[in-house]
Design an enzyme around this catalytic site. Structure first.
Site, PDB file in Angstrom:
ATOM      1  N   TRP A  49       0.618  -1.568   0.226  1.00 29.84           N
ATOM      2  CA  TRP A  49       0.157   0.245  -0.446  1.00 29.84           C
ATOM      3  C   TRP A  49       0.826   1.279  -0.001  1.00 29.84           C
ATOM      4  CZ3 TRP A  49      -4.696   1.970   0.838  1.00 29.84           C
ATOM      5  CH2 TRP A  49      -4.602   3.483   1.162  1.00 29.84           C
ATOM      6  N   ASP A  52      -0.371   9.150   0.876  1.00 30.89           N
ATOM      7  CA  ASP A  52       0.387  10.138   0.416  1.00 30.89           C
ATOM      8  C   ASP A  52       1.524  10.247  -0.104  1.00 30.89           C
ATOM      9  OD1 ASP A  52      -2.478  11.006   2.163  1.00 30.89           O
ATOM     10  OD2 ASP A  52      -1.560  11.551   3.725  1.00 30.89           O
TER      11      ASP A  52
END
Length: 513
Positions: A49, A52
């Protein structure tokens, strides 16, 4: 995060999340279930994953791009949360993975959230000249007003970092949202300036050494959601005027606004930001360009371009973060937008705005060009082209017309497609008739203003396996959205509504990265 923390979003197993939310594909698509959905020319996390982006910094002739990375995404549980992973690039198109730079869970404070890295050229923090210093948010006790700013430092050029103790360099004064520090160097006054997201306020702080900070004021904006990932930079417009830009990631959907990167142009005296207008503009009008950062543009010799910034955003949305076919097909969840070059323009009214274009280095990766010239369209015209990842550009002109655009990633039967173009007085990107992550059906079409009086529009659209980015009229407006078309949906068509148009200088380009 609308009642759910970032850490809570990571908890639990991600495998199968997509299968539960996406509709069943047709038989031909199921037969190709092992095909890949990884983007062809956009940055993607190698595995697990990402969310930001962290502002890339120029170090030793290349950009160091850090981003929030969760190596435990598929197992979740108490080990979920993010570290900072590093990728480097000389051209911001091709990246080299460098592994985890700032690890998580190595102190009692837990995982590492968003922040920024700076090169401490003069060694003000005491770690030596040229040390790379990271300031990032951590939350030792979730939901207990403990979000604070912590320091990590690197003496090997930003590849590995060591924590500077377990105490924060900026403690929480007792508020719920206190995160995402962004630091710039104020050379004129010999100090560092931090902007910090504090719910509906951007706080301003000063420091001489990066290790102790003093609050000096704030900029408040309500009505566009909780403010996150603030940004502050100076830029020179084409007319030579210098302006400052204050940006934030914000969810303005409740007010009928985008949930991407809001910004204000204005003046900054080192302590106070004074906006040119009270309401923000938006650097993207799509649904999926969040946590975006801008950063310095430098040439190969390191010389700064004061008239251009780069920008990159996370191609996802906290309303549906776990929905993507890449989980099952490729074992990851995390794609970024193309890097943009951002410039400051002045309109005839005297107001300033930012304009975007894809990074120029993308031109070096063109593997195939299809030049279709000028095409007349009255209704729908199917092109003799097949592709999953490409760029298409054209200028549409007309005498009398209601709307015009392109059907991207169209299915063989013409039922599924993504529509991009103009209609009346707005430009739009509509993903309603293709597979996409919005199960609610509410966030299907994004719009931005358009003046039809000129009877022309210039479109440049980047299409990849799970995304579309549309640049309107040289990037005055941009729409970035996730889309998940079946891999058999590879057609392209042009369309008009209520009249005839000419699609001039129509060019398709494919890339090999």
């Amino acid at each position: 995060m609308r009642g759910m923390s970032r850490r809570s979003l990571f908890a639990g197993t991600a495998v199968g999340a997509t299968a539960a939310l996406l509709p069943a594909p047709p038989a031909a698509a199921r037969a190709a279930a092992c095909a890949r959905y990884r983007a062809a020319y956009h940055f993607t996390v190698p595995d697990q994953w990402k969310n930001d982006p962290q502002r890339p910094v120029w170090i030793d002739g290349e950009y160091h791009y850090y981003y929030l990375y969760n190596p435990d995404y598929f197992t979740g549980g108490t080990t979920a949360g993010t570290a900072w992973r590093l990728a480097t690039s000389t051209d911001l198109v091709s990246f080299r993975d460098r592994g985890i730079a700032v690890p998580k869970d190595t102190t009692p404070n837990g995982d590492v959230w968003s922040g920024c890295a700076v090169v401490d050229t003069e060694g003000t923090a005491g770690f030596g000249r040229g040390a790379v210093v990271v300031l990032a948010t951590m939350e030792p006790v979730e939901g207990a007003n403990t979000q604070a700013q912590y320091l990590y430092y690197s003496t090997d050029g930003g590849h590995t970092f060591t924590h500077h103790g377990t105490d924060p360099v900026l403690a929480n004064p007792g508020v719920r949202d206190f995160r995402d520090p962004k630091v710039i160097r104020d050379e004129e006054r010999g100090r560092w300036v931090m902007v910090l997201a504090e719910q509906y306020k951007v706080g301003f702080y000063h420091s001489t050494n990066l290790r102790s900070w003093t609050y000096v004021g704030g900029f408040v904006k309500e009505g566009i959601g909780v403010l996150e990932c603030p940004d502050l930079f100076r830029i020179t417009a084409g007319d030579g005027t210098v302006r400052w830009v204050l940006g934030v990631s914000a969810n303005g959907k409740g007010s009928g606004l985008p949930n991407t990167y809001a910004y204000w142009t204005g003046a900054f005296d080192g302590t106070t930001f004074t906006p040119d207008a009270s309401e923000p503009q938006w650097l993207d009008h799509g649904w999926d360009w969040y946590g975006a950062v801008t950063f310095e543009k430098r040439d190969r010799g390191g010389r700064l371009d004061e008239g251009t910034r780069y920008a990159i955003g996370w191609l996802n949305n906290w309303d549906y973060p776990n929905t993507t076919p890449t989980i099952d097909s490729d074992g990851f969840n995390g794609t970024d937008s193309i890097v943009r070059e951002v410039t400051l323009k002045r309109a005839a009214s005297g107001a300033y705005h930012l304009a975007s274009r894809p990074v120029a280095a993308l031109d070096s990766y063109v593997s195939r060009t299809v030049r279709l010239g000028d095409l007349e369209v009255d209704g729908t015209r199917l092109l003799d082209y097949r592709g999953l990842s490409y760029e298409v550009s054209c200028e549409i002109t007309w005498d009398a017309l209601t709307g015009a655009g392109l059907q991207l990633r169209r299915s063989p039967d013409g039922v599924r497609h993504i529509d991009a173009g103009v209609y009346g007085d707005y430009a739009f990107l509509n993903r309603r008739t293709t597979v996409n992550p919005d199960a609610s059906g509410r966030w299907q079409e994004s719009t931005s203003p358009f003046d039809p009086s000129g009877r022309r529009v210039r479109l440049r659209i980047l299409v990849d396996r799970t995304s579309v980015e549309m640049f309107v009229d040289d990037g005055r407006y941009v729409h970035s959205s996730e889309v998940f078309p079946y891999l058999i949906d590879n057609r392209l068509a042009l369309f008009t509504i209520g009249g005839r148009a000419v699609f001039r200088d129509t060019v398709i380009r494919e890339f090999a990265v």
